[in-house]
Scaffold this active site. Structure first.
Site, PDB file in Angstrom:
ATOM      1  N   ARG A   1     -41.155 -29.056  36.690  1.00 53.12           N
ATOM      2  CA  ARG A   1     -40.914 -29.564  38.041  1.00 53.12           C
ATOM      3  C   ARG A   1     -42.173 -30.236  38.598  1.00 53.12           C
ATOM      4  O   ARG A   1     -42.079 -31.220  39.336  1.00 53.12           O
ATOM      5  CB  ARG A   1     -40.504 -28.405  38.957  1.00 53.12           C
ATOM      6  CG  ARG A   1     -40.171 -28.850  40.366  1.00 53.12           C
ATOM      7  CD  ARG A   1     -39.643 -27.711  41.204  1.00 53.12           C
ATOM      8  NE  ARG A   1     -40.697 -26.838  41.684  1.00 53.12           N
ATOM      9  CZ  ARG A   1     -40.499 -25.704  42.350  1.00 53.12           C
ATOM     10  NH1 ARG A   1     -39.265 -25.283  42.578  1.00 53.12           N
ATOM     11  NH2 ARG A   1     -41.501 -24.974  42.767  1.00 53.12           N
TER      12      ARG A   1
ATOM     13  N   ARG B   1     -48.624 -17.242  42.193  1.00 55.52           N
ATOM     14  CA  ARG B   1     -47.342 -17.046  42.911  1.00 55.52           C
ATOM     15  C   ARG B   1     -46.497 -15.993  42.210  1.00 55.52           C
ATOM     16  O   ARG B   1     -45.840 -15.177  42.855  1.00 55.52           O
ATOM     17  CB  ARG B   1     -46.585 -18.366  43.014  1.00 55.52           C
ATOM     18  CG  ARG B   1     -47.161 -19.263  44.122  1.00 55.52           C
ATOM     19  CD  ARG B   1     -46.863 -20.733  43.902  1.00 55.52           C
ATOM     20  NE  ARG B   1     -45.462 -21.055  43.864  1.00 55.52           N
ATOM     21  CZ  ARG B   1     -44.943 -22.058  43.163  1.00 55.52           C
ATOM     22  NH1 ARG B   1     -45.709 -22.828  42.409  1.00 55.52           N
ATOM     23  NH2 ARG B   1     -43.653 -22.296  43.199  1.00 55.52           N
TER      24      ARG B   1
HETATM   25  P1  ADP Z   1     -41.606 -20.543  45.438  1.00 55.52           P
HETATM   26  O1  ADP Z   1     -40.561 -19.474  45.629  1.00 55.52           O
HETATM   27  O2  ADP Z   1     -41.290 -21.490  44.326  1.00 55.52           O
HETATM   28  O3  ADP Z   1     -43.017 -20.023  45.330  1.00 55.52           O
HETATM   29  P2  ADP Z   1     -41.273 -21.430  48.222  1.00 55.52           P
HETATM   30  O4  ADP Z   1     -40.877 -22.821  48.582  1.00 55.52           O
HETATM   31  O5  ADP Z   1     -40.318 -20.344  48.543  1.00 55.52           O
HETATM   32  O6  ADP Z   1     -41.615 -21.505  46.683  1.00 55.52           O
HETATM   33  O7  ADP Z   1     -42.669 -21.064  48.914  1.00 55.52           O
HETATM   34  C1  ADP Z   1     -43.793 -21.902  48.794  1.00 55.52           C
HETATM   35  C2  ADP Z   1     -44.988 -21.280  49.505  1.00 55.52           C
HETATM   36  O8  ADP Z   1     -44.706 -21.167  50.921  1.00 55.52           O
HETATM   37  C3  ADP Z   1     -45.345 -19.842  49.089  1.00 55.52           C
HETATM   38  O9  ADP Z   1     -46.175 -19.811  47.948  1.00 55.52           O
HETATM   39  C4  ADP Z   1     -46.076 -19.346  50.347  1.00 55.52           C
HETATM   40  O10 ADP Z   1     -47.380 -19.859  50.424  1.00 55.52           O
HETATM   41  C5  ADP Z   1     -45.270 -19.975  51.470  1.00 55.52           C
HETATM   42  N1  ADP Z   1     -44.168 -19.091  51.918  1.00 55.52           N
HETATM   43  C6  ADP Z   1     -42.832 -19.322  51.790  1.00 55.52           C
HETATM   44  N2  ADP Z   1     -42.119 -18.324  52.315  1.00 55.52           N
HETATM   45  C7  ADP Z   1     -43.022 -17.412  52.779  1.00 55.52           C
HETATM   46  C8  ADP Z   1     -42.909 -16.144  53.422  1.00 55.52           C
HETATM   47  N3  ADP Z   1     -41.719 -15.585  53.668  1.00 55.52           N
HETATM   48  N4  ADP Z   1     -44.052 -15.503  53.761  1.00 55.52           N
HETATM   49  C9  ADP Z   1     -45.253 -16.040  53.531  1.00 55.52           C
HETATM   50  N5  ADP Z   1     -45.426 -17.217  52.912  1.00 55.52           N
HETATM   51  C10 ADP Z   1     -44.334 -17.907  52.537  1.00 55.52           C
END
Ligand code: ADP
Length: 196
Positions: A129, A146
């Site tokens: 991706r 992550r």
């Molecule tokens: P993925 O699940 O592929 O890591 P996301 O789009 O869900 O991607 O999240 C990308 C980034 O956004 C996370 O690595 C974090 O930094 C931030 N993030 C998303 N949702 C949250 C949350 N609920 N709490 C804290 N940080 C979040």
């Protein structure tokens, strides 16, 4: 259909893709914290400037910011009868904040679905991706981080919802349509309603 649903799973499990499809079938909005953060970063908003240092490194954004964002979003009229959360809650404190927020309106979560995918598969997907979408957090180091944040902070949430009897696990491997079919079947089984 009125359903309050959380979809969770490791980065790269395909939550975003599935969340959009499910929300369409269920007639509820998808609320993705990751998408909201990315849109704010792209738009160079105040929130975007506050979170970019975290998201670009794969760290969780502080709970105060994330919880406030969700409280605002769930207060919008389109979420009054149900929603599908993608990417929230991501740790125990967020799970508690969500429960409290819903309880204030006499609501509760109906179902939490864990989209299960092998870690090697998700890493390969995320690296692929990265070439297509160019997300800044899709580099190998940040992906590794992550995944570890997921394993340490998010994955343990399953136990809370198992104990409450509202957790379902769905296999995230296979064709996109196939996975959507499994998810819809699971939702139907739990809620007893067929999504229109
Ligand atoms: P993925 O699940 O592929 O890591 P996301 O789009 O869900 O991607 O999240 C990308 C980034 O956004 C996370 O690595 C974090 O930094 C931030 N993030 C998303 N949702 C949250 C949350 N609920 N709490 C804290 N940080 C979040």
């Amino acid at each position: 259909m009125s359903v309050r649903l959380v979809l969770f799973g490791p980065p790269g499990a395909g939550k975003g893709t599935q969340a959009v499809r499910l929300a369409e079938r269920l007639g509820v909005p998808t609320i993705s914290t990751g998408d909201i953060f990315r849109a704010n970063i792209a738009g160079d908003t105040e929130l975007g400037r506050q979170v970019v240092g975290y998201t670009s490194k794969g760290h969780l954004v502080p709970d105060e910011l994330t919880d406030a964002l969700i409280a605002d979003r769930l207060a919008q009229p389109d979420a009054a009868d149900g929603f599908l959360l993608d990417g929230y809650p991501r740790n125990g404190a967020q799970a508690a904040a969500l429960d409290a927020l819903l309880a204030a309106d006499d609501h509760e979560l109906d179902l939490v679905i864990e989209l299960a995918v092998d870690p090697d598969v998700v890493t390969a997907r995320l690296l692929k991706r990265a070439q297509i979408e160019g997300r800044v957090d899709d580099t190998e180091d940040v992906i590794r981080h992550r995944l570890s944040v997921y394993a340490e902070q998010t994955s343990p949430l399953a136990e809370i919802y198992v104990n409450r009897g509202i957790l379902a696990q769905v296999d995230g491997l296979g064709e996109v349509d196939e996975v959507t079919g499994r998810l819809l079947a699971t939702i139907e089984q739990f809620t007893g309603e067929l999504p229109q």
